[in-house]
Design a protein around this motif. Sequence first.
Motif, PDB file in Angstrom:
ATOM      1  N   THR A  38       0.830  -1.182   0.190  1.00 54.56           N
ATOM      2  CA  THR A  38       0.169   0.219   0.057  1.00 54.56           C
ATOM      3  C   THR A  38       0.907   1.211   0.070  1.00 54.56           C
ATOM      4  O   THR A  38       1.982   1.305   0.032  1.00 54.56           O
ATOM      5  N   THR A  39       0.122   2.195  -0.277  1.00 52.03           N
ATOM      6  CA  THR A  39       0.964   3.645  -0.443  1.00 52.03           C
ATOM      7  C   THR A  39       1.103   4.279   1.105  1.00 52.03           C
ATOM      8  O   THR A  39       0.104   4.004   2.084  1.00 52.03           O
ATOM      9  N   VAL A  40       1.915   5.211   1.168  1.00 48.51           N
ATOM     10  CA  VAL A  40       2.047   6.084   2.209  1.00 48.51           C
ATOM     11  C   VAL A  40       0.707   6.890   2.449  1.00 48.51           C
ATOM     12  O   VAL A  40       0.358   6.874   3.728  1.00 48.51           O
ATOM     13  N   LYS A  41       0.068   7.561   1.536  1.00 51.81           N
ATOM     14  CA  LYS A  41      -1.205   8.105   1.723  1.00 51.81           C
ATOM     15  C   LYS A  41      -2.300   6.939   2.513  1.00 51.81           C
ATOM     16  O   LYS A  41      -3.038   7.483   3.149  1.00 51.81           O
ATOM     17  N   THR A  42      -2.252   5.786   1.949  1.00 53.26           N
ATOM     18  CA  THR A  42      -3.096   4.913   2.628  1.00 53.26           C
ATOM     19  C   THR A  42      -2.891   4.710   4.114  1.00 53.26           C
ATOM     20  O   THR A  42      -3.797   4.589   4.976  1.00 53.26           O
ATOM     21  N   LEU A  43      -1.680   4.680   4.495  1.00 56.85           N
ATOM     22  CA  LEU A  43      -1.009   4.386   5.675  1.00 56.85           C
ATOM     23  C   LEU A  43      -1.455   5.402   6.569  1.00 56.85           C
ATOM     24  O   LEU A  43      -1.886   5.270   7.811  1.00 56.85           O
ATOM     25  N   VAL A  44      -1.406   6.833   6.064  1.00 53.79           N
ATOM     26  CA  VAL A  44      -1.666   7.868   6.932  1.00 53.79           C
ATOM     27  C   VAL A  44      -3.308   7.819   7.411  1.00 53.79           C
ATOM     28  O   VAL A  44      -3.746   8.005   8.155  1.00 53.79           O
ATOM     29  N   LYS A  45      -4.009   7.414   6.184  1.00 58.89           N
ATOM     30  CA  LYS A  45      -5.463   7.279   6.449  1.00 58.89           C
ATOM     31  C   LYS A  45      -5.950   6.091   7.536  1.00 58.89           C
ATOM     32  O   LYS A  45      -6.516   6.411   8.198  1.00 58.89           O
ATOM     33  N   ILE A  46      -5.040   5.104   7.420  1.00 58.02           N
ATOM     34  CA  ILE A  46      -5.197   4.110   8.260  1.00 58.02           C
ATOM     35  C   ILE A  46      -4.973   4.297   9.873  1.00 58.02           C
ATOM     36  O   ILE A  46      -5.831   4.332  10.798  1.00 58.02           O
ATOM     37  N   ALA A  47      -4.108   5.145   9.943  1.00 56.98           N
ATOM     38  CA  ALA A  47      -3.369   5.725  11.230  1.00 56.98           C
ATOM     39  C   ALA A  47      -4.540   6.727  11.729  1.00 56.98           C
ATOM     40  O   ALA A  47      -4.743   6.688  12.875  1.00 56.98           O
ATOM     41  N   ASN A  48      -4.966   7.513  10.960  1.00 55.79           N
ATOM     42  CA  ASN A  48      -6.049   8.417  11.348  1.00 55.79           C
ATOM     43  C   ASN A  48      -7.170   7.799  11.938  1.00 55.79           C
ATOM     44  O   ASN A  48      -7.807   8.091  12.840  1.00 55.79           O
ATOM     45  N   ALA A  49      -7.761   6.943  10.999  1.00 53.42           N
ATOM     46  CA  ALA A  49      -8.970   6.038  11.249  1.00 53.42           C
ATOM     47  C   ALA A  49      -8.667   5.467  12.543  1.00 53.42           C
ATOM     48  O   ALA A  49      -9.767   5.250  13.525  1.00 53.42           O
ATOM     49  N   LEU A  50      -7.411   4.666  13.219  1.00 52.20           N
ATOM     50  CA  LEU A  50      -7.133   4.363  14.067  1.00 52.20           C
ATOM     51  C   LEU A  50      -6.793   5.285  15.195  1.00 52.20           C
ATOM     52  O   LEU A  50      -6.342   4.639  16.392  1.00 52.20           O
ATOM     53  N   ASP A  51      -6.753   6.511  15.103  1.00 48.96           N
ATOM     54  CA  ASP A  51      -6.459   7.601  16.080  1.00 48.96           C
ATOM     55  C   ASP A  51      -5.012   7.311  16.634  1.00 48.96           C
ATOM     56  O   ASP A  51      -4.917   7.175  17.818  1.00 48.96           O
ATOM     57  N   ILE A  52      -4.293   6.999  15.884  1.00 47.92           N
ATOM     58  CA  ILE A  52      -2.637   6.693  16.240  1.00 47.92           C
ATOM     59  C   ILE A  52      -1.878   7.612  15.473  1.00 47.92           C
ATOM     60  O   ILE A  52      -2.228   8.081  14.170  1.00 47.92           O
ATOM     61  N   GLU A  53      -0.637   7.837  15.761  1.00 46.33           N
ATOM     62  CA  GLU A  53       0.278   8.551  14.927  1.00 46.33           C
ATOM     63  C   GLU A  53       0.902   7.504  13.921  1.00 46.33           C
ATOM     64  O   GLU A  53       0.814   6.329  14.305  1.00 46.33           O
ATOM     65  N   PRO A  54       1.020   7.937  12.792  1.00 47.50           N
ATOM     66  CA  PRO A  54       1.555   6.935  11.531  1.00 47.50           C
ATOM     67  C   PRO A  54       2.797   6.275  11.956  1.00 47.50           C
ATOM     68  O   PRO A  54       2.758   5.150  11.619  1.00 47.50           O
ATOM     69  N   LYS A  55       3.693   6.809  12.779  1.00 46.05           N
ATOM     70  CA  LYS A  55       4.745   5.926  13.054  1.00 46.05           C
ATOM     71  C   LYS A  55       4.336   4.765  13.843  1.00 46.05           C
ATOM     72  O   LYS A  55       5.309   3.844  13.767  1.00 46.05           O
ATOM     73  N   GLU A  56       3.241   4.871  14.671  1.00 45.32           N
ATOM     74  CA  GLU A  56       3.039   3.534  15.411  1.00 45.32           C
ATOM     75  C   GLU A  56       2.691   2.355  14.704  1.00 45.32           C
ATOM     76  O   GLU A  56       2.599   1.239  14.995  1.00 45.32           O
ATOM     77  N   LEU A  57       2.271   2.627  13.305  1.00 40.31           N
ATOM     78  CA  LEU A  57       2.084   1.511  12.367  1.00 40.31           C
ATOM     79  C   LEU A  57       3.118   0.574  12.210  1.00 40.31           C
ATOM     80  O   LEU A  57       3.229  -0.281  11.942  1.00 40.31           O
ATOM     81  N   PHE A  58       4.404   1.355  12.250  1.00 41.32           N
ATOM     82  CA  PHE A  58       5.815   0.703  11.879  1.00 41.32           C
ATOM     83  C   PHE A  58       6.479   0.289  13.301  1.00 41.32           C
ATOM     84  O   PHE A  58       7.525  -0.447  13.374  1.00 41.32           O
ATOM     85  N   ASP A  59       5.907   0.508  14.364  1.00 40.41           N
ATOM     86  CA  ASP A  59       6.178   0.061  15.703  1.00 40.41           C
ATOM     87  C   ASP A  59       5.853  -1.390  16.073  1.00 40.41           C
ATOM     88  O   ASP A  59       4.859  -1.907  16.756  1.00 40.41           O
TER      89      ASP A  59
END
Length: 76
Positions: free
Chosen positions: A51-72
């Motif tokens: 997936t794209t970075v844009k989609t990952l940012v959307k996912i992070a926003n929907a999960l109410d987390i910082e985008p960097k947390e997706l990679f933790d």
Amino acid sequence: MNISEETFIANLGIHIRQLREKKGMSQQDLADDCGMTQNQVGRIERSEINTTVKTLVKIANALDIEPKELFDFSLK
């Protein structure tokens, strides 16, 4: 440490699923919040697509987390 792209994407998908489930969200809930289809969310979680970075940012926003947390996550 070197990791293959496939392993990283697989771990990312697993982590997104874990975060979604922790929030009590279905794939459809996440998809609706991101403006995506449930099928696309499922494909990301199963690491069938890169997936794209844009989609990952959307996912992070929907999960109410910082985008960097997706990679933790721990690499397995």
